[in-house]
Each structure stands twice: as C-alpha cells, then as structure tokens.
Design a protein around this motif. Structure first.
Motif, mmCIF file in Angstrom:
data_model
loop_
_atom_site.group_PDB
_atom_site.id
_atom_site.type_symbol
_atom_site.label_atom_id
_atom_site.label_comp_id
_atom_site.label_asym_id
_atom_site.label_seq_id
_atom_site.Cartn_x
_atom_site.Cartn_y
_atom_site.Cartn_z
ATOM 1 N N ASN A 48 1.801 -1.802 0.634
ATOM 2 C CA ASN A 48 0.484 -1.233 0.326
ATOM 3 C C ASN A 48 -0.073 -1.800 -0.975
ATOM 4 O O ASN A 48 -0.832 -1.126 -1.672
ATOM 5 C CB ASN A 48 0.576 0.296 0.214
ATOM 6 N N ALA A 49 0.291 -3.038 -1.284
ATOM 7 C CA ALA A 49 -0.079 -3.609 -2.584
ATOM 8 C C ALA A 49 -1.592 -3.693 -2.767
ATOM 9 O O ALA A 49 -2.123 -3.334 -3.818
ATOM 10 C CB ALA A 49 0.556 -4.985 -2.750
ATOM 11 N N LEU A 50 -2.304 -4.200 -1.751
ATOM 12 C CA LEU A 50 -3.761 -4.326 -1.846
ATOM 13 C C LEU A 50 -4.429 -3.167 -1.124
ATOM 14 O O LEU A 50 -4.067 -2.831 0.000
ATOM 15 C CB LEU A 50 -4.229 -5.656 -1.247
ATOM 16 N N LYS A 51 -5.419 -2.593 -1.772
ATOM 17 C CA LYS A 51 -6.212 -1.552 -1.117
ATOM 18 C C LYS A 51 -7.018 -2.173 0.028
ATOM 19 O O LYS A 51 -7.307 -3.385 0.025
ATOM 20 C CB LYS A 51 -7.158 -0.906 -2.134
ATOM 21 N N PRO A 52 -7.434 -1.373 1.035
ATOM 22 C CA PRO A 52 -8.101 -1.927 2.215
ATOM 23 C C PRO A 52 -9.368 -2.722 1.918
ATOM 24 O O PRO A 52 -9.712 -3.644 2.663
ATOM 25 C CB PRO A 52 -8.422 -0.674 3.052
ATOM 26 N N ASN A 53 -10.056 -2.398 0.813
ATOM 27 C CA ASN A 53 -11.321 -3.094 0.532
ATOM 28 C C ASN A 53 -11.146 -4.398 -0.250
ATOM 29 O O ASN A 53 -12.087 -5.187 -0.366
ATOM 30 C CB ASN A 53 -12.266 -2.176 -0.232
ATOM 31 N N ASN A 101 0.618 -7.785 -7.698
ATOM 32 C CA ASN A 101 1.693 -7.351 -8.597
ATOM 33 C C ASN A 101 1.552 -5.879 -8.973
ATOM 34 O O ASN A 101 2.525 -5.111 -8.914
ATOM 35 C CB ASN A 101 1.690 -8.201 -9.866
ATOM 36 N N ILE A 102 0.351 -5.490 -9.376
ATOM 37 C CA ILE A 102 0.136 -4.106 -9.806
ATOM 38 C C ILE A 102 0.318 -3.155 -8.628
ATOM 39 O O ILE A 102 0.956 -2.100 -8.743
ATOM 40 C CB ILE A 102 -1.268 -3.940 -10.418
ATOM 41 N N GLY A 103 -0.231 -3.530 -7.476
ATOM 42 C CA GLY A 103 -0.081 -2.686 -6.296
ATOM 43 C C GLY A 103 1.368 -2.537 -5.881
ATOM 44 O O GLY A 103 1.808 -1.445 -5.481
ATOM 45 N N THR A 104 2.129 -3.612 -5.989
ATOM 46 C CA THR A 104 3.547 -3.562 -5.632
ATOM 47 C C THR A 104 4.308 -2.625 -6.550
ATOM 48 O O THR A 104 5.173 -1.848 -6.109
ATOM 49 C CB THR A 104 4.154 -4.976 -5.695
ATOM 50 N N MET A 105 4.000 -2.679 -7.847
ATOM 51 C CA MET A 105 4.684 -1.803 -8.807
ATOM 52 C C MET A 105 4.484 -0.327 -8.481
ATOM 53 O O MET A 105 5.414 0.480 -8.591
ATOM 54 C CB MET A 105 4.148 -2.068 -10.221
ATOM 55 N N SER A 158 -0.595 -10.443 -18.027
ATOM 56 C CA SER A 158 -0.467 -9.202 -18.794
ATOM 57 C C SER A 158 1.010 -8.932 -19.050
ATOM 58 O O SER A 158 1.879 -9.413 -18.321
ATOM 59 C CB SER A 158 -1.081 -8.023 -18.020
ATOM 60 N N MET A 159 1.289 -8.136 -20.085
ATOM 61 C CA MET A 159 2.685 -7.785 -20.368
ATOM 62 C C MET A 159 3.239 -6.843 -19.305
ATOM 63 O O MET A 159 4.448 -6.853 -19.030
ATOM 64 C CB MET A 159 2.798 -7.154 -21.750
ATOM 65 N N LEU A 160 2.377 -6.032 -18.702
ATOM 66 C CA LEU A 160 2.812 -5.155 -17.628
ATOM 67 C C LEU A 160 3.506 -5.949 -16.535
ATOM 68 O O LEU A 160 4.523 -5.514 -15.979
ATOM 69 C CB LEU A 160 1.604 -4.403 -17.060
ATOM 70 N N GLU A 161 2.964 -7.157 -16.240
ATOM 71 C CA GLU A 161 3.565 -8.019 -15.223
ATOM 72 C C GLU A 161 4.694 -8.862 -15.789
ATOM 73 O O GLU A 161 5.759 -9.001 -15.174
ATOM 74 C CB GLU A 161 2.497 -8.933 -14.630
ATOM 75 N N LEU A 162 4.468 -9.472 -16.963
ATOM 76 C CA LEU A 162 5.475 -10.366 -17.545
ATOM 77 C C LEU A 162 6.803 -9.640 -17.766
ATOM 78 O O LEU A 162 7.878 -10.216 -17.565
ATOM 79 C CB LEU A 162 4.964 -10.942 -18.862
#
Length: 432
Positions: free
Chosen positions: A158-163, A148-152, A373-377
């Motif tokens: 590129n939502a998830l970093k390679p690691n 979710n955070i990566g998508t935002m 989190s509210m950032l996602e909600l």
C-alpha cells in the motif's frame, strides 16, 4: 519565442574556471546589497562577480522595449517586478547581458570606471531573498520518495495512495517562513506523541529532518478561473532554485491526519539566493520516467520535460571540520514534471502570481545513497548514517549544518544552482 541559448564555446572577459557554477552560459538572477548602507538591487552572477543590473540600467545599456525608461525592475528589493514582465523581457535581458559580458565586447571590458560601478565581488555583497513569495506550494512528486515513505508507514503493498499515479499531489505551504540560504533554523516546538498509549506532549522536535527539493518561481501568472495549459506552462516559469524544506517528523506524524502538513513543515523553508533561468538549462533536457497509467489530457504533453541536474546533500556536525556527503541523486528522477505541476495547480482555475514558489517535494533516487531525506537515509532511525569521525545521525542535532548543491554538467562548462545551507539552532520553547 524560442529559448535564448548561449553557445557552449562562448567565454567572458571575466575569468571563470570550467568547473565554476556561474559561467556566461548561466547568468542566474538574485537580489543583493553591495554594502550595509546601500539599497538592495537586482544582480546577475558571473564567476565570482555580481553584475549590478540597476547600474547597467542607469547607463542606458538595456535598450529593448520591455525595459523602457519608465520601467525600473532592477532598482528593487525583489525580482517580482522583473518576473511580471514575461518571457520576452527575460530573454531580451539575457541577450543583452550575454553580449555585454562576452570576451570580445569592449563596453565593460575596456571601461575600468564602468566596471567599478557595475561589478561587485560576491564576497563583498549580502545576498537577500530573491523574491517576495506570495504563495508557496509543496508537491510530492518523486515516486521513489513516495514509495519509501508509504512502505515505512503502510507496507510495500500500500505504498502509493490510489491517486498518486494520476495527479501531482501537493499542499499549500507557508510563504512567510521561506528564508534565504545561510539563515539559521531554530528547532521547532509543538505537540508530539511518541507513545501511542499516552497523551501528547509539548516540546522541541526530536526528529528534525531536511528535504532535498527543487523549486521553481512563477513569472507571469494567470487570471482567476483561467487554467494554464501544460503546453504553455514553461512560458510562465521564471527559473529554478534549490530548496530545503525542513521537516519535524514527530510533529508532522501526530498532526497531519486528516488534512496534511502544518506545523511540522511551516517553521522554515530555505532557498538559494540565485534563480537559474529556464533557458540556461535547455541543453540538459531529458525525458522523465515512463508514466503508467498515462496521465489525463490536461497533463499533456510531457515529453522532454525533465532536466539532468546532479544533486548532493552534505552534513557537517560541530565535530567535523568539513561537510560530509550523505546523498547524491538527480532531478531527472522526478515522476511529475514542473510542466505537469503547474498545469495541475491551475486546472481548477486557481490563479498564480509573480514570485509564487512551487517546490518538487523530496527528490530521491533508486538507491539507498540517493535518498533525499534523513527519514529515508536512516530508514526511520533503524540504519543510522555513519560519519567519518565515528559518530552517527538518524535525525539532525543542534549545531548540525546541512548543505545542498546542484549542477548540470555541460561540455566545458557547468551550470551550478548555487548552495542552500542552514545550521540548526536550539529550540526557543514558550517558557524560554
């Protein structure tokens, strides 16, 4: 040594309703003060009572070698000394408490004078921070949250970093600002840069958020330079606690590149006063999500390493009479388990110590009402949370109270992880 399991059918002479968070199958540890002028001591919750372990020790009711007469881990203002004794001592203590609290054991049940010295109503005691947290590590282990955070901020491609799918990402947090539930939280101040084309400004965070997390406390540690194997990790885990890792998103956004969270996180981390022993959660083990690609060997084994623990977040604004549920999720969604987190944390030889706190990172589920989190909600403020009185929230306002709860539901009993709550207080800026 196998887990010390308390049968589901067992009952205590202390009346505990079936939906109460603290039945005899639980027995969580905490530190309390029975009255304002008394010394803190270690206790265990059973129903609406707190069992004074220091008083039990004074009566000579702990007879196992780990708690010999010269060892006084319960006459203390933290659980650290008890944590350091290790799993055999934890399980022997749990066995003794189980026996003393059973409905068919007369030791406490039939001795009114002893009960008066040993049992304290929870409403009459003050709960304190359960451990002296020497070090605090915050992971980032929910795939749904990270996606979710990566998508935002980077888009879905590129939502998830390679690691991220190869190791439990984490950072070293600030232990001095770990606080116990009900402690007020002042809105933090710092640098913010709301306008990309303007210089940064100083002031109170306008994007204050919570993060629903689960923490575990290290019991016995490891020597510097000696990693903890994944297969042995749980023998080093004393127990679990709910965690609210408060976050100032505007401060965090401006400061976190290139080294990561700092002032946007370090102002407050709230924990439950109660620590649930790992053994109490044994009946609720489950497998976590499939991990693809398969993690490296040092992160194995990971079978049956997650736990089915229901979680909820409630928000109470000054205008609401009661808290309103805004999120419901489950700890079993976590991609990286506690076992893997501790193994990765120490694989470089890092030493951990009794009382160290490791938090899971925000726990989010797959649906919009299960975000942690509210950032996602509220999806960066584009979908404000609607409240029963017609008001809405994208981030927290002064006077808002956040309440978090968690429980594992058994057959006729419930293991509740207590409550984590905190109310937002106005900022205290430099010119105050």
């Amino acid at each position: 040594m196998s887990a010390y399991l308390i049968p589901a059918a067992d009952a205590s002479f202390i009346d505990v309703p079936a939906d109460h968070p603290f039945p005899i199958q639980h027995l969580p540890y905490g530190v309390f003060r029975p009255r304002t002028d008394a010394e803190p001591r270690v206790g265990v919750a059973i129903g609406d009572q707190v069992v004074d372990l220091a008083a039990l020790a004074n009566e000579g009711l702990f007879d196992h070698e780990a708690l010999a007469p010269d060892v006084h881990p319960f006459r203390a203002d933290t659980l650290n000394a008890f944590m350091a004794l290790g799993q055999p001592a934890w399980r022997a203590t749990r066995s003794t408490l189980h026996h003393l609290l059973r409905e068919d054991t007369p030791t406490l049940r039939d001795n009114a004078s002893l009960r008066t010295r040993v049992l304290h109503p929870q409403d009459d005691v003050s709960m304190l921070l359960p451990a002296a947290v020497g070090d605090y590590t915050d992971f980032y282990s929910s795939r749904e949250h990270a996606t979710n955070i990566g998508t935002m901020f980077r888009g879905p491609e590129n939502a998830l970093k390679p690691n991220w799918l190869h190791l439990p990402v984490g950072y070293h947090g600030r232990a001095s600002s770990v606080i116990v539930s009900e402690t007020p939280v002042h809105r933090p101040c710092g640098q913010r840069k709301p306008d990309d084309d303007a210089p940064p400004t100083y002031g109170a965070s306008q994007l204050l958020d919570f993060e629903l997390e689960m923490g575990f406390y290290v019991g016995t540690g490891n020597a510097l330079g000696t990693p903890i194997r994944a297969a042995d990790a749980e023998s080093h885990i004393f127990g679990l606690s709910l965690v609210n890792d408060w976050s100032a998103r505007d401060i965090q956004k401006w400061e976190y590149v290139p080294l990561g969270p700092f002032l946007g996180k370090s102002f407050a981390t709230t924990v439950s006063p109660w620590i649930t022993p790992l053994d109490a959660l044994e009946p609720f083990r489950t497998d976590g999500p499939d991990q693809d690609p398969e993690p490296l060997d040092y992160l194995q084994p990971n079978d049956h390493a997650n736990f089915d623990i229901k979680l909820e977040v409630q928000l109470q604004t000054p205008e609401l009479d009661t808290p309103y549920t805004i999120s419901q999720t489950n700890f079993n969604y976590m991609y990286w388990s506690m076992r893997q987190q501790l193994a990765h944390h120490t694989v470089n030889g890092c030493n951990v110590r009794p009382g160290d706190l490791m938090a899971s990172g925000t726990i989010s589920g797959p649906t919009e009402d299960s975000y942690g989190s509210m950032l996602e909600l509220a999806w960066r403020g584009t979908k404000p949370i609607q409240l029963p009185d017609g008001s809405e929230r994208s981030f927290l306002h002064d006077g808002d109270r956040v309440v978090m709860r968690g429980w594992a539901q058994g057959d006729g009993f419930r293991i509740g992880l207590g409550t984590v709550s905190g109310t937002v207080q106005p900022a205290q800026p430099l010119d105050a």
